[in-house]
Design an enzyme around this catalytic site. Structure first.
Site, PDB file in Angstrom:
ATOM      1  N   ASN A  36      47.928  79.377  17.681  1.00 60.38           N
ATOM      2  CA  ASN A  36      47.274  78.904  16.465  1.00 60.38           C
ATOM      3  C   ASN A  36      46.387  77.709  16.812  1.00 60.38           C
ATOM      4  OD1 ASN A  36      46.724  78.836  13.736  1.00 60.38           O
ATOM      5  ND2 ASN A  36      48.509  77.594  13.220  1.00 60.38           N
ATOM      6  N   PHE A  82      55.830  69.403  18.877  1.00 58.46           N
ATOM      7  CA  PHE A  82      55.109  69.897  17.696  1.00 58.46           C
ATOM      8  C   PHE A  82      55.143  71.411  17.594  1.00 58.46           C
ATOM      9  CE2 PHE A  82      52.782  65.918  18.690  1.00 58.46           C
ATOM     10  CZ  PHE A  82      52.817  65.304  17.463  1.00 58.46           C
ATOM     11  N   SER A 126      59.746  67.574   8.311  1.00 58.42           N
ATOM     12  CA  SER A 126      58.895  67.690   7.122  1.00 58.42           C
ATOM     13  C   SER A 126      59.616  67.209   5.875  1.00 58.42           C
ATOM     14  CB  SER A 126      58.535  69.169   6.952  1.00 58.42           C
ATOM     15  OG  SER A 126      57.968  69.394   5.694  1.00 58.42           O
ATOM     16  N   TYR A 151      60.797  78.930   6.932  1.00 56.80           N
ATOM     17  CA  TYR A 151      60.108  77.816   7.595  1.00 56.80           C
ATOM     18  C   TYR A 151      60.847  76.495   7.312  1.00 56.80           C
ATOM     19  CZ  TYR A 151      57.140  73.833   8.163  1.00 56.80           C
ATOM     20  OH  TYR A 151      56.700  72.578   8.514  1.00 56.80           O
ATOM     21  N   LYS A 155      63.184  73.626   9.798  1.00 56.15           N
ATOM     22  CA  LYS A 155      63.087  72.163   9.936  1.00 56.15           C
ATOM     23  C   LYS A 155      64.451  71.520   9.675  1.00 56.15           C
ATOM     24  CE  LYS A 155      58.929  72.090  11.278  1.00 56.15           C
ATOM     25  NZ  LYS A 155      58.667  71.805  12.700  1.00 56.15           N
ATOM     26  N   ASN A 181      52.097  64.963   3.571  1.00 58.28           N
ATOM     27  CA  ASN A 181      50.994  65.932   3.682  1.00 58.28           C
ATOM     28  C   ASN A 181      49.870  65.407   4.582  1.00 58.28           C
ATOM     29  OD1 ASN A 181      52.557  66.614   1.211  1.00 58.28           O
ATOM     30  ND2 ASN A 181      51.075  68.269   1.075  1.00 58.28           N
ATOM     31  N   ASP A 300      56.177  75.876  -5.574  1.00 59.27           N
ATOM     32  CA  ASP A 300      55.660  74.499  -5.549  1.00 59.27           C
ATOM     33  C   ASP A 300      56.623  73.550  -6.267  1.00 59.27           C
ATOM     34  OD1 ASP A 300      53.351  74.336  -4.058  1.00 59.27           O
ATOM     35  OD2 ASP A 300      52.017  74.863  -5.716  1.00 59.27           O
TER      36      ASP A 300
END
Ligand code: WQD
Length: 339
Positions: A36, A82, A126, A151, A155, A181, A300
């Site tokens: 990526n 990372f 995160s 995902y 974390k 963010n 969200d």
């Protein structure tokens, strides 16, 4: 010169961190599988720092190659990890890919670090681990909520794996940085965010709409219980975030950590709504942004912004750029890559 391995070092946050490390005199070796990311990012890093970091294209899922790397690089004193997959939606479709990429590789690296007399490890975590926190701003001791996606789960699990390993491995010192963010690009516009395909995140979608690559930004919901009805996030400038990695690493290398596993929020401490982010873009670009309000996006949360007191006091780190400054850097970068 201390040698640091940066996995995912040609990605968005990784590349900005490599720049800050080199500016501070660290010797960097990057591992990236380019799944990526683009090797051309190395040119940008070299243009800024005057030094091309060592680079190995390597898939961390291949355990023998990871072992071989550490056997060839016994002088690596620290690792900033990372390399991971990060698309929430994709993780729901392909959970095993995420567990293999994000958990398998972490285990392999930790196994190698446990063989050393002393090792320092920084983990990309995160704010997603908090889910919708009950109280704002979010402190590090806010409860970790059940993950919304594979995902997010990687974390949370990643943090637990590191914590469990540190408990029984005094020679290993680790810090998990919980990013809010990240946004923006290096002030030189030599490196920045390079989203593949249609951006899922707000800021690259804004700048791509501004430049005409996308017709219109969809604002996901204006009926949230916030000042203007849109969701609130803590947008942190990527160079400020990169610097947080360097100070965290220095803390471990100097043995200044009080426990061998520590966690820090990395944000600005200020929340901004989606409409405020749009207004910021319009201010710094002088352009009107074409957007429309649509329905809410599944999954969200309403509001998330960091309490940064711990990072400020313990790490002596503080974000410096405002939303407008960070937005300006994102816009300059967007114009450069489309120019
Ligand atoms: C921000 C706001 C959207 C796009 C991501 C990751 C998460 C974590 C943090 C890494 C939200 C709104 C967005 C668009 C919009 N990262 N939006 N239109 O949701 O905080 O989460 O970053 O660990 O895992 O998913 O960031 O940039 O996607 O969205 O209105 O086209 O912008 O609804 O309110 P988010 P985001």
């Amino acid at each position: 010169m201390k040698k640091i391995l940066v996995t995912g070092g040609i990605g968005f946050i990784g590349s900005h961190t490599v720049v800050e490390l080199q500016e501070k005199g660290f010797e960097v070796v990057i591992i990236d599988d380019c799944s990526n990311s683009d090797e051309k990012v190395l040119d940008g890093i070299e243009a800024i720092t005057g030094k091309r970091p060592a680079f190995e294209k390597l898939d961390l899922k291949e355990r023998d190659k990871v072992e071989d790397f550490f056997n060839r690089n016994t002088d690596v004193e620290g690792v900033i990890h990372f390399a991971a997959s990060k698309a929430v939606g994709e993780s729901v479709e392909k959970p095993l890919l995420y567990y293999e990429n994000n958990i398998g590789t972490l285990v392999y690296i930790l196994k190698e670090l446990c063989k050393k007399n002393k090792a320092s490890f920084i983990f990309s975590s995160s704010c997603t681990v908090y889910g919708q926190a009950d109280k704002m701003p979010i402190t590090e001791d806010a409860p970790v909520k059940v993950a919304e996606s594979p995902y997010g789960n990687t974390k949370q699990m990643g943090e637990e794996i590191i914590a469990d390993t540190c408990k029984v491995t005094p020679s290993l010192n680790a810090i998990a940085l919980r990013y809010f963010n990240p946004m923006g690009a290096h002030p030189s516009a030599e490196i920045g965010e390079l989203p593949v395909g249609v951006p899922q995140n707000l800021i690259p979608f804004i700048t791509q709409t501004g430049i005409g690559l996308r017709d219109q930004l969809s604002v996901f919901g204006d009926d949230y219980p916030t000042s203007d009805g849109t969701c609130i996030r803590d947008y942190i400038y990527v160079v400020d975030l990169a610097k947080a990695h360097v100070v965290a690493l220095e803390r471990l290398l100097a043995g200044k950590n009080t426990e061998n596993y520590e966690v820090f929020n990395v944000g600005t401490g200020t929340g901004s709504t989606v409409l405020e982010a749009i207004q910021s873009f319009e201010r710094v670009s002088g352009k009107k942004l074409n957007y429309k309000i649509v329905g809410r996006r599944a999954g969200d949360i309403t509001t998330a912004y960091a309490d940064t007191t711990k990072a400020n006091k313990v790490l002596g780190w503080k974000s410096e750029y405002s939303l407008d400054q960070a937005m300006k850097s994102a816009w300059v970068w967007e114009q450069k890559i489309r120019g």
